[in-house]
Design a protein around this motif. Structure first.
Motif, PDB file in Angstrom:
ATOM      1  N   GLN A  58       1.778   2.270  -3.228  1.00  0.00           N
ATOM      2  CA  GLN A  58       3.087   2.778  -3.595  1.00  0.00           C
ATOM      3  C   GLN A  58       4.020   1.611  -3.924  1.00  0.00           C
ATOM      4  N   LYS A  59       4.777   1.745  -4.983  1.00  0.00           N
ATOM      5  CA  LYS A  59       5.722   0.708  -5.385  1.00  0.00           C
ATOM      6  C   LYS A  59       6.983   0.816  -4.541  1.00  0.00           C
ATOM      7  N   PRO A  60       7.711  -0.245  -4.324  1.00  0.00           N
ATOM      8  CA  PRO A  60       7.418  -1.587  -4.809  1.00  0.00           C
ATOM      9  C   PRO A  60       6.331  -2.254  -3.961  1.00  0.00           C
ATOM     10  N   ILE A  61       5.642  -3.194  -4.544  1.00  0.00           N
ATOM     11  CA  ILE A  61       4.616  -3.929  -3.822  1.00  0.00           C
ATOM     12  C   ILE A  61       5.294  -4.763  -2.744  1.00  0.00           C
ATOM     13  N   PRO A  62       4.858  -4.630  -1.501  1.00  0.00           N
ATOM     14  CA  PRO A  62       5.474  -5.427  -0.434  1.00  0.00           C
ATOM     15  C   PRO A  62       5.384  -6.921  -0.738  1.00  0.00           C
ATOM     16  N   ASP A  63       6.433  -7.644  -0.369  1.00  0.00           N
ATOM     17  CA  ASP A  63       6.450  -9.073  -0.659  1.00  0.00           C
ATOM     18  C   ASP A  63       6.149  -9.914   0.568  1.00  0.00           C
ATOM     19  N   SER A  64       5.642  -9.292   1.627  1.00  0.00           N
ATOM     20  CA  SER A  64       5.377 -10.061   2.836  1.00  0.00           C
ATOM     21  C   SER A  64       3.902 -10.114   3.218  1.00  0.00           C
ATOM     22  N   ILE A  65       3.188  -8.999   3.211  1.00  0.00           N
ATOM     23  CA  ILE A  65       1.758  -9.032   3.550  1.00  0.00           C
ATOM     24  C   ILE A  65       1.036  -7.829   2.950  1.00  0.00           C
ATOM     25  N   LEU A  66      -0.158  -8.105   2.494  1.00  0.00           N
ATOM     26  CA  LEU A  66      -1.101  -7.069   2.078  1.00  0.00           C
ATOM     27  C   LEU A  66      -2.451  -7.460   2.665  1.00  0.00           C
ATOM     28  N   TYR A  67      -3.185  -6.479   3.106  1.00  0.00           N
ATOM     29  CA  TYR A  67      -4.519  -6.737   3.648  1.00  0.00           C
ATOM     30  C   TYR A  67      -5.500  -5.889   2.864  1.00  0.00           C
ATOM     31  N   ILE A  68      -6.482  -6.535   2.267  1.00  0.00           N
ATOM     32  CA  ILE A  68      -7.504  -5.832   1.498  1.00  0.00           C
ATOM     33  C   ILE A  68      -8.809  -5.927   2.288  1.00  0.00           C
ATOM     34  N   GLN A  69      -9.259  -4.768   2.745  1.00  0.00           N
ATOM     35  CA  GLN A  69     -10.482  -4.707   3.539  1.00  0.00           C
ATOM     36  C   GLN A  69     -11.493  -3.861   2.782  1.00  0.00           C
ATOM     37  N   GLU A  70     -12.546  -4.539   2.328  1.00  0.00           N
ATOM     38  CA  GLU A  70     -13.622  -3.881   1.606  1.00  0.00           C
ATOM     39  C   GLU A  70     -13.075  -3.021   0.460  1.00  0.00           C
ATOM     40  N   GLY A  71     -12.113  -3.574  -0.289  1.00  0.00           N
ATOM     41  CA  GLY A  71     -11.574  -2.921  -1.465  1.00  0.00           C
ATOM     42  C   GLY A  71     -10.428  -1.968  -1.220  1.00  0.00           C
ATOM     43  N   LYS A  72     -10.117  -1.659   0.035  1.00  0.00           N
ATOM     44  CA  LYS A  72      -9.004  -0.767   0.348  1.00  0.00           C
ATOM     45  C   LYS A  72      -7.793  -1.614   0.746  1.00  0.00           C
ATOM     46  N   ILE A  73      -6.622  -1.263   0.200  1.00  0.00           N
ATOM     47  CA  ILE A  73      -5.411  -2.049   0.405  1.00  0.00           C
ATOM     48  C   ILE A  73      -4.548  -1.415   1.490  1.00  0.00           C
TER      49      ILE A  73
END
Length: 133
Positions: free
Chosen positions: A53-68
């Motif tokens: 969902q926008k806006p893209i967070p500007d602090s942390i994203l975690y991608i685990q096995e292709g899921k954000i």
């Protein structure tokens, strides 16, 4: 996501709190499962925009096995994979996400004024270079 890594943390590379969190994770990841990249250096925002969902967070994203995962969910899922007692914090996943994210957003909003900001992103030293994508 087109990568060989299954645990990727995208973080704010100029945030001093995020940098401290990065160091915290590195020292509690004895299996070296996490790979890192500063959001400022990330090139594939179109992929992110199509999945979160926008806006893209500007602090942390975690991608685990292709899921954000974003915000508090990202932080808790990262804790779940750390050494020591940190996985115990995953129990907070049971709190409603709006409550968790409210606390997360409050810290994220004031992180620069409370903890400071670097002028440029950190350049990893040779001991950590293999942990970056």
């Amino acid at each position: 996501m087109n990568t060989k890594h299954s645990h990727i943390i995208l973080y704010d590379g100029v945030c001093k709190l995020c940098h401290a969190s990065f160091n915290f994770i590195i020292h509690r990841d004895s299996k070296a499962i996490f790979r890192f990249q500063a959001l400022q250096d990330f090139k594939n925002f179109e992929l992110l925009e199509s999945q979160i969902q926008k806006p893209i967070p500007d602090s942390i994203l975690y991608i685990q096995e292709g899921k954000i995962f974003t915000k508090s969910t990202a932080a808790l899922k990262i804790c779940k994979n750390l050494d020591g007692l940190w996985p115990v914090f995953y129990v907070f996943i049971m709190l409603p996400r709006p409550i968790r994210d409210y606390i997360y957003d409050l810290i994220a909003k004031y992180r620069y004024s409370w903890f400071g900001k670097y002028n440029t992103c950190m350049i990893p030293d040779e001991n950590l270079i293999d942990r970056f994508i």
